[in-house]
Structures are given as C-alpha cells and as structure tokens.
Write a protein that holds these residues in place. Structure first.
Motif, short mmCIF file in Angstrom:
data_model
loop_
_atom_site.label_atom_id
_atom_site.label_comp_id
_atom_site.label_asym_id
_atom_site.label_seq_id
_atom_site.Cartn_x
_atom_site.Cartn_y
_atom_site.Cartn_z
N MET A 100 -29.47 -13.24 -1.01
CA MET A 100 -28.38 -13.60 -0.10
C MET A 100 -27.22 -12.62 -0.24
O MET A 100 -26.64 -12.17 0.76
N PHE A 101 -26.90 -12.28 -1.48
CA PHE A 101 -25.81 -11.35 -1.74
C PHE A 101 -26.12 -9.99 -1.12
O PHE A 101 -25.27 -9.38 -0.46
N GLU A 102 -27.35 -9.50 -1.31
CA GLU A 102 -27.73 -8.20 -0.75
C GLU A 102 -27.64 -8.20 0.77
O GLU A 102 -27.20 -7.23 1.37
N VAL A 121 -23.95 -7.97 1.70
CA VAL A 121 -23.43 -6.61 1.51
C VAL A 121 -23.95 -5.71 2.62
O VAL A 121 -23.19 -4.94 3.21
N ALA A 122 -25.22 -5.80 2.94
CA ALA A 122 -25.81 -4.95 3.98
C ALA A 122 -25.18 -5.22 5.35
O ALA A 122 -24.94 -4.28 6.11
N SER A 140 -28.32 -4.77 -6.31
CA SER A 140 -27.41 -5.88 -6.64
C SER A 140 -27.81 -6.55 -7.94
O SER A 140 -26.96 -7.01 -8.70
N ALA A 141 -29.09 -6.63 -8.20
CA ALA A 141 -29.57 -7.29 -9.42
C ALA A 141 -29.03 -6.62 -10.68
O ALA A 141 -28.97 -7.25 -11.74
N PHE A 189 -18.15 -12.74 -3.16
CA PHE A 189 -18.04 -11.37 -3.62
C PHE A 189 -17.82 -10.39 -2.50
O PHE A 189 -17.58 -9.23 -2.73
N ILE A 190 -17.89 -10.88 -1.28
CA ILE A 190 -17.66 -10.03 -0.12
C ILE A 190 -16.21 -10.15 0.34
O ILE A 190 -15.63 -9.20 0.82
#
Length: 113
Positions: free
Chosen positions: A48-50, A53-54, A71-72, A111-112
């Motif tokens: 989800m985070f990746e 960010v993308a 991201s990991a 984090f975004i």
C-alpha cells in the motif's frame, strides 16, 4: 513490539490495564497479522505504501527504484513498532488517533502527507 508495549505501558495506570490495552490494540488493528508467519499484514501495508509513493510522488519513486531502494528497506520498522520507532510522541499519538477512527487501512497514508 517492545516500543509499542512500552508506549502503552507509559499511559496505563497499571500493568494489568496496559496488558488489556495492548490486547485491544492487537485486536482493533489486527496487529497479530503483522507477526504471523510470512508477515501478511506487514507486506500488505508495504505494498500500500509503495502504491501511494508511486502515485503521489512519482519522481521520488522513480529515483528510489533507480538506486535500488525499496520501501521494505525503511518502512518495516515503522509498521512493526506501531509507528513508535522514528516518530515523536505527539506524532505517534496523532497517528494512533487517526488509525482508531479510520482503521489500519490508512496506515501508509501518514508517510505521504
């Protein structure tokens, strides 16, 4: 998990209350899934985070990929410790408040913004 437990213990009146709150935290956020074999929830949050960010920071995402940074490599500690690892106490408390209201599906969004 010790960061998470210590933060909860800090705000509890007794060890018994801290244990109850920790148990609730694990249930409410389905946090036990993070630590199951294969870390299913952890990897879902990382995906989800990746994706965030993308979609929201495409230039940054391309640069990270170009340099072989995933991201990991940096978000796992945030997720495994319930955001207590690198965030100030007020920031962590705000994140937990939002998670309590919106659920753990919003976890990568912090984090975004």
């Amino acid at each position: 998990m010790s960061n998470l437990a210590s933060r909860i213990l800090k705000y509890s009146l007794s060890e018994e209350i801290a244990y109850e709150r920790f148990s609730e935290f694990m249930k409410i956020f389905n946090f036990a899934e993070v630590f199951r074999p294969g870390f299913p929830l952890l990897f879902r949050w990382i995906r989800m985070f990746e994706e965030l960010v993308a979609s929201r920071l495409p230039v940054v995402h391309r640069k990270l990929i170009h340099h072989g940074v995933t991201s990991a490599m940096y978000v796992d500690k945030w997720f495994l410790t319930g955001m207590t690892y690198n965030f100030s106490e007020p920031a962590c408390e705000r994140i937990w408040d939002i998670m309590l209201v919106d659920g753990n599906e919003k976890v990568g969004f912090f984090f975004i913004i």
